[in-house]
Design a protein around this motif. Structure first.
Motif, mmCIF file in Angstrom:
data_model
loop_
_atom_site.group_PDB
_atom_site.id
_atom_site.type_symbol
_atom_site.label_atom_id
_atom_site.label_comp_id
_atom_site.label_asym_id
_atom_site.label_seq_id
_atom_site.Cartn_x
_atom_site.Cartn_y
_atom_site.Cartn_z
ATOM 1 N N GLY B 442 0.260 -31.221 58.547
ATOM 2 C CA GLY B 442 0.630 -30.398 57.399
ATOM 3 C C GLY B 442 0.349 -31.106 56.079
ATOM 4 O O GLY B 442 -0.204 -30.519 55.149
ATOM 5 N N ILE B 443 0.707 -32.392 56.025
ATOM 6 C CA ILE B 443 0.497 -33.154 54.780
ATOM 7 C C ILE B 443 -1.000 -33.288 54.483
ATOM 8 O O ILE B 443 -1.444 -33.120 53.349
ATOM 9 N N LEU B 444 -1.760 -33.559 55.542
ATOM 10 C CA LEU B 444 -3.205 -33.719 55.352
ATOM 11 C C LEU B 444 -3.823 -32.431 54.807
ATOM 12 O O LEU B 444 -4.701 -32.463 53.939
ATOM 13 N N LYS B 445 -3.337 -31.301 55.332
ATOM 14 C CA LYS B 445 -3.874 -30.026 54.864
ATOM 15 C C LYS B 445 -3.501 -29.790 53.401
ATOM 16 O O LYS B 445 -4.314 -29.327 52.595
ATOM 17 N N GLU B 446 -2.261 -30.134 53.074
ATOM 18 C CA GLU B 446 -1.798 -29.982 51.701
ATOM 19 C C GLU B 446 -2.652 -30.832 50.751
ATOM 20 O O GLU B 446 -3.033 -30.394 49.671
ATOM 21 N N MET B 447 -2.928 -32.042 51.201
ATOM 22 C CA MET B 447 -3.722 -32.975 50.401
ATOM 23 C C MET B 447 -5.126 -32.410 50.174
ATOM 24 O O MET B 447 -5.669 -32.453 49.056
ATOM 25 N N GLN B 448 -5.729 -31.889 51.238
ATOM 26 C CA GLN B 448 -7.071 -31.320 51.111
ATOM 27 C C GLN B 448 -7.091 -30.200 50.089
ATOM 28 O O GLN B 448 -8.010 -30.072 49.278
ATOM 29 N N GLU B 449 -6.037 -29.364 50.145
ATOM 30 C CA GLU B 449 -5.988 -28.244 49.211
ATOM 31 C C GLU B 449 -5.786 -28.730 47.778
ATOM 32 O O GLU B 449 -6.378 -28.195 46.843
ATOM 33 N N LEU B 450 -4.964 -29.763 47.645
ATOM 34 C CA LEU B 450 -4.686 -30.290 46.308
ATOM 35 C C LEU B 450 -5.963 -30.794 45.627
ATOM 36 O O LEU B 450 -6.268 -30.431 44.486
ATOM 37 N N ILE B 451 -6.734 -31.614 46.356
ATOM 38 C CA ILE B 451 -7.930 -32.181 45.696
ATOM 39 C C ILE B 451 -9.011 -31.115 45.509
ATOM 40 O O ILE B 451 -9.831 -31.219 44.598
ATOM 41 N N ALA B 452 -8.974 -30.077 46.351
ATOM 42 C CA ALA B 452 -9.939 -28.992 46.161
ATOM 43 C C ALA B 452 -9.553 -28.185 44.922
ATOM 44 O O ALA B 452 -10.397 -27.787 44.126
ATOM 45 N N LYS B 453 -8.250 -27.977 44.762
ATOM 46 C CA LYS B 453 -7.739 -27.185 43.643
ATOM 47 C C LYS B 453 -7.953 -27.936 42.322
ATOM 48 O O LYS B 453 -8.198 -27.334 41.288
ATOM 49 N N ASP B 454 -7.860 -29.255 42.383
ATOM 50 C CA ASP B 454 -8.076 -30.068 41.179
ATOM 51 C C ASP B 454 -9.559 -30.342 40.926
ATOM 52 O O ASP B 454 -9.908 -30.990 39.942
ATOM 53 N N TYR B 455 -10.401 -29.888 41.838
ATOM 54 C CA TYR B 455 -11.858 -30.077 41.718
ATOM 55 C C TYR B 455 -12.192 -31.517 41.317
ATOM 56 O O TYR B 455 -12.954 -31.746 40.370
#
Lengths: 270, 494
Positions: B442-455
């Motif tokens: 779950g954390i890894l997925k959250e992290m992936q989304e965070l850096i994608a969202k921050d481009y």
């Protein structure tokens, strides 16, 4: 004379292509189109397309512009500095200026030309401007020596003596009497140096020290697609033959002009 | 004189062996690769080329990566993890000897890990050892590692090439003469040309099937192609010219292995340098890039588009490619919104690999289409490491991050792309304390989304593992879960 004409035709084709590229090229080479890449010659793309789907004819036209611009300015630098140096050295024959100029020339000559070019681009970074400077520098001694040699034989002529008796200074004699008599020599040598300049530019960009992308350059076109020759031969042939034909054309022209302009050769030919 | 005779005798024996080898099944192999290691100590340099030659072949760790990226027992036969997740008790294998004849025991493990985590350690991945509080030698074959807080990826960390077990007796000369415990013994290194390994006759485990291995370093892609075609090398790993692969595939003399790697190829963006400190500009970059065109143009179709810094073959991967779909109009609108309606000028500094050089040309063209003028500068690795990686003197660059599970770099504000986000740092801190697999995922997925969202960076594609080998070679890894050329199971088909 045949050679001169053939050379002139070849050169004018490439110079014409370069000039035309200033106002028009068949395709915009900034636009890449992967769906069209590595196509052989066809009607829409007479010379095929490269690995990014860019039109090779447009690339060659723009590359001709790079090559010719680099070689022209480089020869200009060589003449602009080499001719006055050579004239001065001849005018002060045996003096310390002569000595400095000629030993300086020897120094530059001692290095292989490509090595100087690599040295300059290694220090100041790779770019078309640095390639021009590099090629220009090793053109200086070529013209300086040529002019000094030619001028020395002229200085012994009677009409120079007459000019000196008339009270003209060395500088004035050099400009008014020596230089005009060296024009033919300079035209011939200039043509040959121009062809060497084109070769040098291609060589430098081949090793990555010339014009940087996206500025098209024949040498880099060859280098970039080296691993693809076995699947698309035109990638090697088109820029390779362009370099070959331009250099051949300039050399033929240079030889032809020498036959035409140099009185010694002309006499021998008769 | 004596040594001369000796070397002649050895040469004769080798020639004889080679001739005999051809008669029966071949037992030597020559592996070509592009990059040469700067030295031979995997525990003190970031250079992946060191691991490419030595990992699993010469050096082994407590655990080791399998061909699928799984973590398997290595020098540790088994281990017990305490209830609270803080104590790992490793049971070492019996009878393991280093290549210099000394025993491998718990003291060596303690030495290796202490050396790696020491204050003055030059280990390139010190973060792997950060959580270790204490290492205790229980008996010669048992070592107890205590962590300061639970670390769900500790066994994974121990499998890295940076965590291999070395001996205090041989540590001084390790950069020139590596002494490990692996199935191959280091023989010689002719700098600029080749490294030779020979079979370890006293190997503790399944002995290698090959008698002799030569790694040849061929940096030029054209020469690489020629060397495979001329059969000068038997295998070429990470083949640098993907455009040539169809030819090898069509040739019955060769086989082509296409696998996955841990290499996220990204358009690294200097997050502290204006205008890239504006997330709108970074988002515009993401939409200005046509990933498929880059994969086609630079890699001839080999590669998988990614939308975040994570390997697509990993079960925890989230497909976020939709977030940065190619949309030049949107990119222009975003640039206008960010205050750059006419675009801007920046630098694009490119290291030597063809994915970077070709990808860079394509990206520069795509950025030009939305008004961003990226000035390309090609540079050698040394200069790139100094200017871009260390001094952060760049706007954009392209590089493939080949370490496995390296999303943690986004929690390092001083890392070369300078992404400073408390949220990302918090997530990674939470991850290292979590051992429950579902929670970790779950954390890894959250992290992936965070850096994608921050481009943070332009996410381009996952590098493919491209290996060309002679048809008779078997046992090679198709995938590259870590930088390694594990030859311990490689052999020739009779």
């Amino acid at each position: 004379m045949k050679g001169l004409w053939l050379g002139a035709i070849l050169v004018s084709v490439f110079v014409g292509a370069a000039l035309l590229s200033l106002v028009w090229v068949p395709y915009d080479i900034i636009q890449m189109n992967m769906a069209q890449r590595l196509q052989g010659p066809s009607w829409p793309h007479p010379l095929g397309t490269d690995h990014y789907g860019r039109d090779m004819l447009s690339m060659i036209m723009l590359g001709a512009r790079t090559s010719i611009a680099v070689a022209l300015v480089a020869v200009g630098i060589g003449m602009g500095l080499g001719v006055p140096l050579g004239l001065t050295a001849a005018a002060r024959r045996g003096g310390w200026i002569d000595e400095i100029v000629m030993r300086g020339n020897d120094l530059i000559f001692a290095f292989p030309s490509l090595l100087i070019a690599i040295l300059i681009t290694a220090i100041f970074g790779a770019s078309a401007v640095n390639a021009i400077i590099a090629i220009g520098i090793f053109n200086i001694p070529v013209f300086a020596r040529l002019v000094r040699g030619g001028a020395l034989s002229l200085w012994t002529r009677d009409y120079i003596l007459a000019a000196r008796v008339a009270g003209k200074g060395r500088a004035r004699i050099s400009i008014e009497h020596i230089l005009p008599n060296l024009t033919n020599l300079l035209i011939v040598q200039g043509t040959i140096q121009f062809s060497l300049g084109i070769l040098a530019e291609a060589g430098l960009s081949y090793v990555g020290l010339g014009a940087q992308p996206p500025v098209p350059s024949w040498g880099r076109m060859l280098a970039d697609t080296q691993t693809m020759y076995s699947i698309a031969l035109h990638l090697a042939l088109v820029p390779g033959l362009s370099i070959l034909l331009t250099v051949l054309g300039l050399n033929l022209m240079g030889d032809g002009l020498r036959d035409l302009l140099d009185p010694r050769v002309r006499r021998a030919a008769r | 004189m004596f040594s001369k005779w000796m070397s002649r005798a050895t040469l004769g024996a080798l020639t004889l062996a080679a001739t005999m080898g051809i008669a029966s099944a071949k037992s030597t192999i020559t592996v070509g690769m592009q990059l040469e290691p700067p030295h031979l100590d995997p525990t003190s340099a970031a250079a992946g080329a060191i691991d490419s030659v030595l990992y699993a072949n010469v050096f082994e760790g407590l655990t080791r990566f399998g061909p699928d990226g799984s973590v398997n027992p290595g020098l540790a036969e088994s281990w017990e993890i305490s209830e609270d997740g803080l104590t790992y008790t490793f049971k070492l294998r019996e009878g393991v000897k280093f290549h210099d004849g000394t025993d491998m025991n718990a003291e060596d493990v303690k030495f290796s890990l202490d050396r790696a985590r020491a204050e003055d350690s030059v280990n390139a991945q010190k973060a792997l050892f950060e959580g270790i509080k204490d290492i205790e030698v229980v008996d010669p074959l048992t070592v107890k590692v205590t962590l300061s807080k639970p670390n769900g990826s500790f066994l994974f960390n121990m499998a890295w090439g940076d965590a291999v077990i070395v001996a205090p007796e041989s540590i001084d000369g390790i950069k020139e003469k590596p002494v490990g415990t692996g199935a191959f013994v280091f023989e010689s290194w002719l700098q600029g040309d080749r490294i030779e390994l020979a079979k370890n006759a006293e190997y503790w485990g399944e002995p290698a099937k090959l008698e002799h291995v030569t790694f040849k370093f061929i940096s030029d892609p054209t020469a690489a192609f020629a060397s495979v075609m001329a059969e000068d090398v038997d295998v070429f790993t990470a083949f640098p010219a993907p455009e040539n692969l169809p030819q090898f595939e069509a040739d019955p003399r060769f086989q082509v292995l296409v696998g996955s790697t841990e290499g996220e190829t990204i358009l690294s963006t200097n997050n502290k340098m204006p205008p890239f400190d504006n997330v709108k500009v970074r988002e515009a970059l993401a939409h200005a890039i046509d990933r498929q065109a880059i994969i086609d143009g630079a890699m001839f179709g080999y590669g998988t588009p990614i939308g975040t810094h994570f390997a697509p073959h990993n079960p925890d991967y989230v497909d976020l490619t939709g977030m940065n779909a190619y949309d030049p109009e949107k990119a222009k609108a975003l640039l206008a919104e960010a205050g750059y309606p006419d675009g801007f000028k920046t630098t694009l500094k490119l290291p030597p690999p063809s994915y970077a050089r070709r990808g860079g040309e394509i990206i520069a063209a795509q950025l030009a289409a939305v008004g961003i003028e990226a000035e390309i500068t090609n540079m050698e690795w040394g200069l790139w490491l100094e200017l871009v990686f260390s001094n952060k003197d760049y706007g954009l660059t392209i590089v493939s991050h080949t370490e496995p599970m390296d999303i943690g770099i986004y929690a390092r504000p001083d890392y070369y792309f300078q992404y400073d986000s408390a949220e990302a740092q918090g997530l990674m801190a939470k991850l290292s304390e979590t051992t429950d697999p579902a929670a970790r995922s779950g954390i890894l997925k959250e992290m992936q989304e965070l850096i994608a969202k921050d481009y943070v960076n332009g996410y381009l594609f996952q590098l493919a593992a491209l290996t060309v080998a002679k048809a008779g070679v078997q046992g090679l890894w198709a995938n590259a879960p870590t930088q390694a050329t594990d030859l311990t199971a490689v052999s020739w088909v009779d």
